[in-house]
Structures are given as structure tokens and as C-alpha cells.
Design a protein around this motif. Sequence first.
Motif, short mmCIF file in Angstrom:
data_model
loop_
_atom_site.label_atom_id
_atom_site.label_comp_id
_atom_site.label_asym_id
_atom_site.label_seq_id
_atom_site.Cartn_x
_atom_site.Cartn_y
_atom_site.Cartn_z
N LEU A 66 0.82 -1.20 0.00
CA LEU A 66 0.00 0.00 0.00
C LEU A 66 0.85 1.24 0.00
CD1 LEU A 66 -2.98 -0.77 2.36
CD2 LEU A 66 -3.03 -0.25 -0.06
N SER A 253 -6.74 -4.33 -8.52
CA SER A 253 -7.20 -3.59 -7.34
C SER A 253 -6.18 -2.54 -6.96
CB SER A 253 -7.43 -4.55 -6.19
OG SER A 253 -6.24 -5.25 -5.93
N ARG A 254 -4.97 -2.86 -7.16
CA ARG A 254 -3.92 -1.88 -6.85
C ARG A 254 -4.10 -0.69 -7.76
NH1 ARG A 254 2.43 -3.26 -7.19
NH2 ARG A 254 3.05 -1.38 -8.27
N ALA A 256 -6.83 0.35 -9.10
CA ALA A 256 -8.00 1.14 -8.70
C ALA A 256 -7.68 2.00 -7.49
CB ALA A 256 -9.16 0.20 -8.40
N PHE A 257 -6.93 1.45 -6.61
CA PHE A 257 -6.59 2.21 -5.43
C PHE A 257 -5.73 3.41 -5.80
CE2 PHE A 257 -6.53 2.98 -1.09
CZ PHE A 257 -5.26 3.16 -0.60
#
Lengths: 968, 116
Positions: A66, A253-254, A256-257
Motif C-alpha cells: 500500500l 485492485s492496486r 483502482a486504489f
Amino acid sequence: MAVDRWQQIESLFEHAIALALPDREEYLRKACADDLDLYREVASLLEHDDSDGQEQSWAATAAAQLVVPEAHVRDRVGRLTPGTALGPYIIQDVAGVGAMGEVYRARDARLDRDVAIKTLPVEFAHDSHRRARLEREARVLGSLNHPRIAAIHDLLETTDGTYLVLEFVPGMDLASRLRSGPLPLHETLRISHDLADALQAAHAKGVVHSDLKPANIKVSEEGHAKVLDFGVAKLTSTGTAEVGIDVPHGDPSRGAFQTLLGGTPAYMSPEQAAGEPVDNRTDIWAFGCVFYELLTGKRAFDVGATSSAAMPSLSGLPGQILSAQPAHIGQLNPTVPRRVEQIVDRCLRRNRDDRYQSATALLTDLQDVEAEWESRRSPARTRHRVLNAFGIAMLVAVGSAFYFSQPGELKVERTRRLTVDSELELDPALSPDGTMLAYAGGASNETERTDIFVRPLSGGDSVNLTRDIQGGHRWPRWSPDGKVIAFITRYQVAPLYAESVGDAIIQVMSVLGGAATTIANAGVVGHTWSPDGKKIAYASGGEIYVAELNGTTRSRIAEAYQPHSLSWSPDGKWIAYASGNPEYLFRMLGNQAPAAVEIVSAGGGMPRRLTDNTSLNMSPVWTPDSRSLLFVSDRGGTRDVFELKLSGSGEPVGAPRRLTTGVNALSVELSKDGRHLAYPMFLSKNTLWSIAIPETSASAVSIAGARPLTSEVELIEGVSASKDGLWLAFDSNRGGNQDIYRMPRAGGKVQQLTTDSRDDFLPAWSPDGQSIAFYSFRTGNRDIFVMSADGKDVQQLTNDPAQERYPSWSPDGQSLIFDSDKGGRPQLFIVSKEGATWGLPRQFTTDGGVLAKWSPDGQYIAYLSGGIRIARPSGGATQLIVARQQSFAPEYLAWSSDGQTLLFKARDENNRAGFWSVPVHGGPLRHLVRFDDAAHPSPRIEFAADDKDLFFTMSERDSDIWLLDLRR
Amino acid sequence: MVMRHLLVDHARQRRREKRGGPAAVHVPLEVAVILSPEQVDEVVAIDLALNRLANVDERKSKVFEMRFFGGLSLEETAEALQISPTTVVRDWRFARAWLRRELTAGGDGSGPLAAD
């Protein structure tokens, strides 16, 4: 941990990172002396510092993922210190810090100019694919070359990393500028124009900014804007959708984040927030946000820090973008013109298919507004008053028809009057061979029933072509071969307001006389011949049609807002017309309601607006080369002739240019060779009078008993008497534009209540005498307002693009009923007070309804719809009290003070007016007053009543035809 | 900071789900889009680490929160916290290093989450 200890750690860390890698350990050891804990603490922190150029291994923890994207994207290779040379560029200092890393100001030693250098993520150095793409895109960006876009000069690839060399733009960025609040309108317009310009240029090359925001826009001292970082976001995307451009690869997903982190929340479009790919309309959204902020000083979507001292909060960011509604611009800044608000609205549509689809379309609308703004700012809107008995005004016209102009431009050379008599002459038309004049004339001041006359231009007797034809005839138009005249015939008096335009047809007749043939027969309000003489285009309702002369076919070519006064260009390509205020054309009022000049392709299509729609712009006619339109406009005060040049594709070139001063033209018509311009000089005043309501038993009285209440030369439309019998309020143009005035009922000093430069009409006293409701053009279209009786505390009650008029109070002063054409057909709406503010309007009628008045006891609402109707305020069935007929048309009403009788004004088929009364609960009509003075007709509908008197307006009019000689 | 709370709450919900919590949990759509199952633990870990940083240096934790969770630019962060941009740069760098250290030192990344 002790505060000092922490500060020590902080300080050591900071000093260490400023040093080159090899020097850090030595420094630390020295600085920590024998404090091993301190040493370990700082050393471990340094180990995890992401700016030392070493790739850390993050595979160990998912948590780091993250944090790492940030690091991967934002990795910097060494920090550049001042004096460092990067190729030919010498670092001066850190100019700022962007989302991706530091931005340095550097000096190009060869060209001796400042540049901005941006560091790019370290990954580019290691990926040949990405590098190739970067180079390709940098080339595209390099080709952008636009004065409003910060240029990209160079792309440096060194072993340490990749750098973008960009134009260094001095000046303040918009974000800083906006800290002190919204910008003045002219600055905002200039900046917005520049931005739209930049977007247009970049989009044309396929480049989308995708991160447009005030921080990215610099403003020079002259007030011009320049956009930074155009396309840079895409350039630095890591292959995942940093700002949603590319389809994420790898970990979706990464991606999108990252989308969330990449764009700037407050300016992020719904599609970006949802992680979809961006396109040019994404930039238009962002433009809308910036435009909004420039106008109001506030963000449209305040997703981000506020400047409160307490911990700012960030509310659910994508949710907010996807569902929030920005506050109405008009509420945050009431001086913003309606048209501008509409532009912003159209940028901020959630569905990008509903936005402007191109920056070009946006730019066109902006230019419209700018032109309008310019014309509004030049000559103050002072009307030259029509002086006594109109005599002096004529001298004014003669003297000032000569207007200074540039060589090569059209200019007026000579002017002369063609008709002289006490009757009204209108609608002049010159025959194609230039020898004859046709016009509508012979109407007395009163009947408005004209015939078509033809006479030699040089003088001589006029021949009445339509003497034996029923109805009133207007707008003679010569066919291109000069053999035939087409004109409009009306069989009944055109209603002033709200009812359909009625029965009006086009007839065609030989100049030599004889029978007439009907061409079109449906509410015609304007017509024009095609250049080949085979077709006639005409307007009816909201549509423009083309009808074949030999045959019965007709086709609709366009829809427009209240089109009328058509003109077909000589090259056959365009039809120009006026949009709005059709009453001006068929009711001989010289009223001032606004209208715009528009054109549409003769083959059909979308109309294009050429002028503002805030002043009166009428009667466009083409010059022989089809490259200019001459038209009447009151933008400068009086109704004068203006010229607007057009490009070959029908775009306006420059602003309209004034050709005359003070001619008070009602319309214009050009000769075929373009050397003569004929116009009716139309002068009128509409002043305030009163007459006592006759006793119950008396028969109808003559208007001769009326007394004048005002003595100015002015145009008054609405009048209202306060319930306490002390005041009269009315609107008048005596001060330049239409404003609300009040004066004591018994006579005395007239006091001006509104001073806005836009027109205000139809004041209505509240029952308690403390407020006055009215409608105004100050928002750009007619909206309802309420102010205190001294003209202060103006509140806006309606806020939509429809036209709202004729507000009328409920007896308890808590509600207003008014007309609105929101759904197309005018209906009644009611708006009520909710505490200290006004609520939203709610619709009252569904089957049409206008000009409503509440009964004094609050039990009934009387209004006009096919005649006079009575309804209950709670709704339900209505009762028709007086039906509308051709020979008897009620047009305005008022309640008697005891609420038992309705007083109303009605007109017969000869346009003669009268005052009448009818008992509400059944009983015969009574004729109260006869308007039997031909010299003083009463063409307007409005009146007021108190328990003793009727208050109304009467008119004096004169109209003669003049001719201007034009020369280049 | 609502964004952070949203993410953390969501993450906590998901963890509860894993252990067999209530069947239907209302999750704001936008948050669901953002986090993968793998990231759920990490968000919670960052949240806790950030709390620990706040205990020793509130300003740095706020800077990190605004930059990382909020995506605010350096100028925006500076304005919000009423500090200079250079301070923001320094705090941001320090906080990143500190958090990374915390997270990597934590081993498997999932700290004690007793209070659910």
C-alpha cells in the motif's frame, strides 16, 4: 518518548538525508557520540527512507504494497542540489513539489532562459517499453505548441533517472489566487477562454490533461492563463491506471486504489472516481470545476481540506463526486449572468455524454458570453428619451444617422424621409429593381389594422393592394423577380400574451393587383423568399418551415425559440431570424423585451445564436455578399442599426458594429444591391392614467374622462395600487432601462426603487404594503423577485431558465402566484414563504393559465385560460366565467375590493379595448369604460384597481418610413 | 479523516466477515471497489501504526494521513495544517520512513486487533 529525544531523531534524520549516501554513516556516528540507541533509531529510519536511490525489497510484507505504489511512482533518484548540472541545465532551486516529486527551477545555459525540471519515477530507466512510449508521448506533447499551454522542451534520460524539461511559467497559480476569493467576471471570462483554448488545441492532438486544477494553472500579470502539466499525468503513469487512463495491468485492485490517489479529489470527474478511462470530456468536467471556483471562490465539490484550524476531514470522496450537487452559482454570487451559469452546468454533468462534447463547443458558448459582456460594458444603457411630440427626436435622427466609420466599412451617407402623415407606416420593402417601395400602412393609431401599399420610391401616389381583402396585412416581401409580393394576413387582433399567435397566414399576390393565394396558414410570424424565388421560408410557433410555391409540400427545417422576422441569404445557404419577443413584431409596441439574432442552415440543422439575448436584437437582413447581417438592436440605448460580419461558415467575426445613432428603427430592410436601407422610425410612449369606476347604475363612460398621472415621455407597462390607498407602483424606462418606481397615490414625487441595469417589470404591492414583488431580467431570463417597499432587500424567488412573469400576492401575503413557461405552455405556479425564506414553486394549473389574481378573502383564484376562470387555491375543478371569443377577448383582470366582482379589460376584433365587470357568482356583464379616443389607444393589457379607480396606460405612437443610403 | 475511517472500518468489517460475522454487511460501494482482500489487513495495520505515530508526533501523522489517504498535494496539506510546504516535505519523508519501519518490523503485518 521524550520530546527532546524525538526532536533529536528528527533533526539527525534531516541532516543525514541532505548528505550523500557514503557520508551519512560517518555523520551519524559523530553526531550520536556514544548514544547507541539514538544511532540505531536514526539509522533504521534512514534505512527505510525511500529517497536514497536503492530499491528496497518490499516483497516481505503485503502492508508495504500500500505504501510502495506511492514509492514506486514517486521514487526519486538522488535529490538535486542547487548548482548541479543536468545536461545543459543548471539547477537553481526547488520551485515546488508536485504529486510525483520535486520540481526544480533551472537555467538553460545555452539559451539563457529558465526552465522547469520535473523528476520522473525511476522505473522508466529500467523499462525500455515504457521509455519508448514516454518518448513517443513526449513528442506529441512537444508538438502542442500553444500560447496557453506550458511547453515541453526536453526529455532527459540519465543513468540517475529521467527528467522532463518544461517551460518555466512565472506568476501566481490560480490556487493561490483563489485564496482571496472569487475573481471579477471579466478576469474569469478571460481565464476561462484561455483554458478552453488550451483544451481545444490539446484535444485536437489527442492529448488529454486529466488533472486540470487551479494549482496547474498559472496567471500572468496581464491576466492570461497558462496550463501546466498538460499530458504529464499520462506521461508518468506507471502502466497501472494512475489517473485512470490506461487499463490497469498487473494487480487490478492496486490500480483502482491508485486511481484514488492519483487524481486530485476535488477536480476528479465521476468517471475518474469510478476508475474508468478518461477522455477529453474529463477535462471539460475539470474545466467546469475551475470555472465554478473562479466565479464563486468555492470548490464545486469540496472534497478536501478546509482551512479550519481543527483537523480537516475528507468525506467519502468518490461517493461525494458521484452523488453530490454543487451549490447554485447564483446563490453564491448573484452577479454571475445566467448564461455563464448554464455553461458551467453543462460542464458538470455527471454523465459525460451530457457535457459539452468538445472544447470547441465550449469555446463557442464562452465567446458568445464574452461578446455579450463586452456590449453590456460599453455605452451605459441610457435611452435617449423621445422628446416632446416626437418632433425633436426626428432632428436627432437626421443629424446622427451619419456615423463615423473606417474606410472599406459600410457607412451611412444620406438619410431622407419617405412617408409623412399621422398614420402608422411600417414594414418598408424595396423592390429588387430599386424603383418601388412597399409598406404596411393606413392604420390609425388605434386599430393596428394595416393594408399593403405600393408606390414609386421617388414619390407619387400609393396603391392599396389589399383594400378588398379581409383582415389586417403586414410584412410585404418582394419576390426575387419583383413580380409578386408575399405578406402576412391576420384575421383577428394578435393577442399580446400567452394565447397562441392565432390565425395568421401568408398570402401571395401579383404587384399588379388581383386575387391572393394562400401559401401557409398556421400562426405565421415571419417569412422570407428563397433567392431563386421558388420557395418561402416561414416561422410558426417554435419552428421554421420551407414551403414550395408551386405545390403543397412544406418541410420543417429547424426548431428554435420563438423565431420570427426571417431573412434568406442571397447565396441561399442561411436563414437568419430573430429569436424571442415575437409580440414586438405583430403588436406595434416597440416593447423592449430581449431577443437574439440567430442563423440556421437553409438545408436544416441546429440554430446558431449570433448575438446576446439580453438586449433587443431584431429584424436581421443580409448584405448582398451574404457576409454581413444588418439588424436593429437597442444594445446601446436607442433602437439603431448594427452590422455583424460573418465568416463563410456562419460564425460571427468580431462584435456587432454600430451604423446609426438614435434612428429608433422598428425594423430594417435592405435593397437588393445593398445600397439603401429602409426602416420605420417608430416612436411611442405609454403613460399612466386613471379613471373613476362608474357607479353601478351608470352606462359605459368614455375614456375622455381619464386623467393623466405621469407626464414623462416613457414606456410604462405594469401598475399596482397599494391596499392602504397610499401608493402606486409602476415600471418605466424613464431612467434609461425599465425600473420599478413608486409615487404617492394622491400625486407627488416619483421615487425610483430598482437600479439594476437589467429590466424590471410589473410591480405588485404585498397586502401589508411592506414588500413589492416583480419580475426581472437581471438573471438573464425573466425571474420573480421580491423587495421591500423602499427597494432594498431584493430576494430572488425563482431560479430556472424558463420565463416567469406577472407575480400576484395572496391576501395573507404568504404566497405569490405567477406565470411560467417552464413546460412550454404557460401555466400558473405558486410559491410560498417557509419561515423567513421562500420555498420552491409548485405548479397550480395543468391545462394552461396566466395572469392570476387572488380574491381578497383568499377563497378563489381568478385567471385567464380560454377566458376568465375561477379556481379554488386548493385546486380542483375550475369554472369558466367569461369565455374568450373572437369579438370579445378578456386579457387582464382584477378583483373588486369586496371580492364580489371581477373587473377586466377586453378587446374586440378591431383591437378596441374596454373595461368590463362581471359578478363572480353569476350575473350580467357590465361595460364600464369605452376606449373611444383614436388618438389615445391602450395597446397594453395591464391595469390595477382600488375601490374607486382604475389605473392603466395609454399610448401615443408615430411611425414613418425613412431611407438610408449606404456606401462602402 | 473520513476516508481513513471508511477504509479502516471496511477493513475491520471484512476481517469480521472472514471470521464469520454477520452475513450481510453494508459496505459503501466506493470503498469496496478500492480494497482487495489482501489489502484489508494492511489498511488496519497502517491505521494502527499511524495512531502510534500520532502519539509521538501528531503533525507528522496528519501530514501522512492527508497525503496518503487524502491524496492532497503538498500545498493543500500545508494550507490545511497551516505549516510551510517545506515542513510538509520534511514531515512526509520522515513519516514514510517511520511507517515503513513500523510495518516491516511488525512481522506478518497484522497487529493485535482485539477491539473489533
